[in-house]
Motif scaffolding. Sequence first.
Motif, PDB file in Angstrom:
ATOM      1  N   UNK A 195       0.828  -1.195   0.000  1.00 33.47           N
ATOM      2  CA  UNK A 195       0.000   0.000   0.000  1.00 33.47           C
ATOM      3  C   UNK A 195       0.867   1.251   0.000  1.00 33.47           C
ATOM      4  N   UNK A 196       0.537   2.162  -0.880  1.00 32.74           N
ATOM      5  CA  UNK A 196       1.231   3.450  -0.905  1.00 32.74           C
ATOM      6  C   UNK A 196       0.773   4.269   0.295  1.00 32.74           C
ATOM      7  N   UNK A 197       1.663   5.088   0.801  1.00 35.93           N
ATOM      8  CA  UNK A 197       1.274   5.954   1.916  1.00 35.93           C
ATOM      9  C   UNK A 197       0.280   6.969   1.400  1.00 35.93           C
ATOM     10  N   UNK A 198      -0.767   7.156   2.132  1.00 40.92           N
ATOM     11  CA  UNK A 198      -1.811   8.060   1.675  1.00 40.92           C
ATOM     12  C   UNK A 198      -1.569   9.479   2.183  1.00 40.92           C
ATOM     13  N   UNK A 199      -2.060  10.422   1.423  1.00 39.56           N
ATOM     14  CA  UNK A 199      -1.983  11.826   1.806  1.00 39.56           C
ATOM     15  C   UNK A 199      -2.900  12.032   3.004  1.00 39.56           C
ATOM     16  N   UNK A 200      -2.475  12.819   3.935  1.00 38.86           N
ATOM     17  CA  UNK A 200      -3.292  13.114   5.096  1.00 38.86           C
ATOM     18  C   UNK A 200      -3.081  12.152   6.246  1.00 38.86           C
ATOM     19  N   UNK A 201      -1.997  11.402   6.224  1.00 39.84           N
ATOM     20  CA  UNK A 201      -1.773  10.415   7.265  1.00 39.84           C
ATOM     21  C   UNK A 201      -1.536  11.046   8.630  1.00 39.84           C
ATOM     22  N   UNK A 202      -1.277  12.346   8.671  1.00 38.06           N
ATOM     23  CA  UNK A 202      -1.067  13.020   9.962  1.00 38.06           C
ATOM     24  C   UNK A 202      -2.265  13.901  10.327  1.00 38.06           C
ATOM     25  N   UNK A 203      -3.411  13.615   9.725  1.00 38.44           N
ATOM     26  CA  UNK A 203      -4.611  14.397  10.000  1.00 38.44           C
ATOM     27  C   UNK A 203      -4.887  14.500  11.485  1.00 38.44           C
ATOM     28  N   UNK A 204      -5.146  15.715  11.955  1.00 35.83           N
ATOM     29  CA  UNK A 204      -5.465  15.931  13.354  1.00 35.83           C
ATOM     30  C   UNK A 204      -4.259  16.040  14.269  1.00 35.83           C
ATOM     31  N   UNK A 205      -3.045  15.894  13.732  1.00 35.22           N
ATOM     32  CA  UNK A 205      -1.847  15.933  14.566  1.00 35.22           C
ATOM     33  C   UNK A 205      -1.380  17.367  14.855  1.00 35.22           C
ATOM     34  N   UNK A 206      -1.778  18.310  14.030  1.00 31.26           N
ATOM     35  CA  UNK A 206      -1.425  19.701  14.266  1.00 31.26           C
ATOM     36  C   UNK A 206      -2.480  20.569  13.606  1.00 31.26           C
ATOM     37  N   UNK A 207      -2.462  21.851  13.922  1.00 31.86           N
ATOM     38  CA  UNK A 207      -3.441  22.764  13.331  1.00 31.86           C
ATOM     39  C   UNK A 207      -2.720  23.900  12.624  1.00 31.86           C
ATOM     40  N   UNK A 208      -3.374  24.440  11.627  1.00 28.31           N
ATOM     41  CA  UNK A 208      -2.833  25.546  10.838  1.00 28.31           C
ATOM     42  C   UNK A 208      -3.552  26.814  11.297  1.00 28.31           C
ATOM     43  N   UNK A 209      -2.804  27.865  11.648  1.00 25.70           N
ATOM     44  CA  UNK A 209      -3.449  29.104  12.095  1.00 25.70           C
ATOM     45  C   UNK A 209      -4.347  29.690  11.001  1.00 25.70           C
ATOM     46  N   UNK A 210      -5.413  30.371  11.421  1.00 20.70           N
ATOM     47  CA  UNK A 210      -6.340  30.974  10.458  1.00 20.70           C
ATOM     48  C   UNK A 210      -5.660  32.018   9.578  1.00 20.70           C
ATOM     49  N   UNK A 211      -4.629  32.684  10.106  1.00 19.52           N
ATOM     50  CA  UNK A 211      -3.956  33.730   9.328  1.00 19.52           C
ATOM     51  C   UNK A 211      -2.709  33.206   8.609  1.00 19.52           C
TER      52      UNK A 211
END
Length: 81
Positions: free
Chosen positions: A48-64
Amino acid sequence: MTQAVNIRDAKAHLSRLVARAAQGESFVITNAGKPLARIVPIDQPAPQARRVGFMGGQFSVPDDFDRMGRNEIARRFDAGT
């Protein structure tokens, strides 16, 4: 361990390689040492190829995020005008 087989040997011995694959062996066909294809038994799942988004929920991106450093960038690029 997966055995590497040169493409010329694979052409000459294809039926043997297929029979060995049916018994559970896998092979990588190479050309000048460069991997080209993987031969695996049909009942063995392909890696299985590594899928995009495997670190979902591990960090957040600031709104700005898209505005961060805007003034510094403008200052540096507008300095010569």
